[in-house]
Design an enzyme around this catalytic site. Structure first.
Site, PDB file in Angstrom:
ATOM      1  N   HIS A  62      36.079 -42.971   7.342  1.00 43.52           N
ATOM      2  CA  HIS A  62      37.397 -42.452   6.988  1.00 43.52           C
ATOM      3  C   HIS A  62      38.170 -42.150   8.271  1.00 43.52           C
ATOM      4  O   HIS A  62      37.644 -42.273   9.374  1.00 43.52           O
ATOM      5  CB  HIS A  62      37.283 -41.211   6.094  1.00 43.52           C
ATOM      6  N   HIS A  64      39.575 -39.430   9.646  1.00 41.09           N
ATOM      7  CA  HIS A  64      39.615 -38.156  10.362  1.00 41.09           C
ATOM      8  C   HIS A  64      39.197 -38.359  11.815  1.00 41.09           C
ATOM      9  O   HIS A  64      38.323 -39.174  12.123  1.00 41.09           O
ATOM     10  CB  HIS A  64      38.713 -37.123   9.681  1.00 41.09           C
ATOM     11  N   ASP A  66      37.419 -36.859  14.076  1.00 40.58           N
ATOM     12  CA  ASP A  66      36.056 -36.734  14.601  1.00 40.58           C
ATOM     13  C   ASP A  66      35.187 -37.943  14.257  1.00 40.58           C
ATOM     14  O   ASP A  66      34.036 -38.018  14.674  1.00 40.58           O
ATOM     15  CB  ASP A  66      35.396 -35.440  14.111  1.00 40.58           C
ATOM     16  N   HIS A  67      35.776 -38.907  13.541  1.00 42.24           N
ATOM     17  CA  HIS A  67      35.052 -40.140  13.214  1.00 42.24           C
ATOM     18  C   HIS A  67      35.677 -41.384  13.856  1.00 42.24           C
ATOM     19  O   HIS A  67      35.074 -42.455  13.808  1.00 42.24           O
ATOM     20  CB  HIS A  67      34.986 -40.322  11.696  1.00 42.24           C
ATOM     21  N   HIS A 139      36.138 -36.942  -0.708  1.00 38.25           N
ATOM     22  CA  HIS A 139      36.552 -36.139   0.436  1.00 38.25           C
ATOM     23  C   HIS A 139      38.045 -35.857   0.314  1.00 38.25           C
ATOM     24  O   HIS A 139      38.688 -36.274  -0.658  1.00 38.25           O
ATOM     25  CB  HIS A 139      36.219 -36.892   1.727  1.00 38.25           C
ATOM     26  N   ASP A 210      32.214 -38.506   5.107  1.00 37.92           N
ATOM     27  CA  ASP A 210      32.204 -37.121   4.679  1.00 37.92           C
ATOM     28  C   ASP A 210      32.374 -37.093   3.159  1.00 37.92           C
ATOM     29  O   ASP A 210      33.184 -37.844   2.612  1.00 37.92           O
ATOM     30  CB  ASP A 210      33.340 -36.350   5.328  1.00 37.92           C
ATOM     31  N   HIS A 268      25.879 -34.163  10.763  1.00 34.38           N
ATOM     32  CA  HIS A 268      27.237 -33.629  10.586  1.00 34.38           C
ATOM     33  C   HIS A 268      27.201 -32.122  10.300  1.00 34.38           C
ATOM     34  O   HIS A 268      27.744 -31.640   9.319  1.00 34.38           O
ATOM     35  CB  HIS A 268      27.938 -34.387   9.448  1.00 34.38           C
TER      36      HIS A 268
END
Length: 319
Positions: A62, A64, A66-67, A139, A210, A268
């Site tokens: 996805h 976001h 942090d990914h 998510h 997530d 995570h």
């Protein structure tokens, strides 16, 4: 198949854990696949035994930060290294726009072809050895989990048995090794499967993050040798998990149990469970193991070898 955890923290990096990224090494084809690419992923690869030159596919769950914040730096480095032939990137809608915009505003030009695949649930890649599929997770934004399934292959060919039957070596052996039926010059019909050992069952890996507990993750993890599942929160912090649509340790364990997975590796983790706090990661591991005993807790640079299963072994355990 070898799994290397490059980042196991959620949201932000810590001194001991980088943000999300998992590498899958395929030694039989000298190939490296990457799942998510948080900030600093290329540094983590350089600190490991992995080779950037072997990187061929990247799967993003996805959008976001942090990914994905490590993606552009890694792609640029691959270009400067000059030894990457092509990279295929799979991810949700918007991923291609992100890469194109970042490339345009940073004046980054890639010296090798990059193909971005906008995915939807179902099979997204297949070759003679592997099938990769994705499914919807639950998510705050569109998120996908991935399943890598190695195809079954014929068991070990019994050369001595073939010689005892006076089967001429050469091309015919190759056909028999593949389990094919061959008619010899003398008229005999030889079934290749009778000369091979038990079928080698293909290994299966699921990567789900997530997400909160959802049917999509259970489906992706069905009969998986390894389920990699996020466990951002402890069970007592379930209210935050529901609010932010992340999983608790117990949700990850329940997913593994419902899916009939063979091993769960949690990742995570929220930095709130750092050593010295009221709840620590060792407490989260106990929570998960109370539901699913075959649970491990990932840490940066942890390596997990995925062994092969055979039909005989499966029969013994009643699977």
């Amino acid at each position: 198949m070898q799994i290397t955890f490059l980042g196991t923290s959620s949201g932000v990096p810590t001194r001991s854990r980088n943000v999300s990224s998992v590498a899958l090494r395929l030694p039989q084809r000298a190939e490296l696949w990457l799942f998510d690419c948080g900030e600093g992923t290329q540094h983590q690869i350089m600190r490991s035994e992995l080779k950037i030159s072997q990187l061929s596919r990247i799967f993003i769950t996805h959008m976001h930060g942090d990914h994905i914040f490590g993606l552009m730096g890694l792609l640029a480095t691959c270009g400067l290294a000059g030894n990457v032939e092509r990279i295929d990137i799979y991810g949700p809608p918007g991923l291609n726009d992100y890469i194109q915009s970042a490339s345009r505003y940073s004046y980054t030009h890639f010296s090798y072809p990059i193909k971005v695949h906008a995915i939807r649930p179902g099979v997204i890649y297949e070759d003679d050895y592997f099938t990769v599929s994705c499914g919807n997770l639950h998510h705050r934004i569109t998120a996908f989990g991935y399943r890598v399934a190695e195809k079954d292959r014929t068991g070990r060919f019994d050369v001595e048995k073939a010689k005892a039957l006076d089967i001429p070596s050469g091309r015919i052996y190759g056909q028999l090794k593949r389990g094919e039926t061959v008619i010899l010059d003398d008229g005999r019909v030889i079934d290749g499967t009778q000369l091979c050992g038990p079928t080698e069952i293909g290994r299966k890996i699921a990567y789900c993050t997530d997400t909160i507990y959802c049917d999509g993750a259970v489906e992706l993890a069905h009969d998986a040798d390894v389920l990699i599942h996020e466990a951002t929160f402890a069970h007592q912090d379930a209210d935050m998990a529901f609010q932010r649509l992340h999983s608790t340790t117990t949700m990850a364990a329940q997913t593994a149990l419902a899916a009939g997975a063979h091993r769960l590796i949690m990742s995570h983790f929220s930095p709130r469970y750092a050593p010295g706090n009221t709840l620590e990661l060792k407490d989260l591991l106990k929570e998960a193991r109370a539901i699913f005993p075959r649970t491990d807790m990932a840490y940066d640079f942890m390596i997990h070898e995925v062994p092969r299963r055979r039909e005989v072994e499966l029969t013994k355990v009643g699977v």
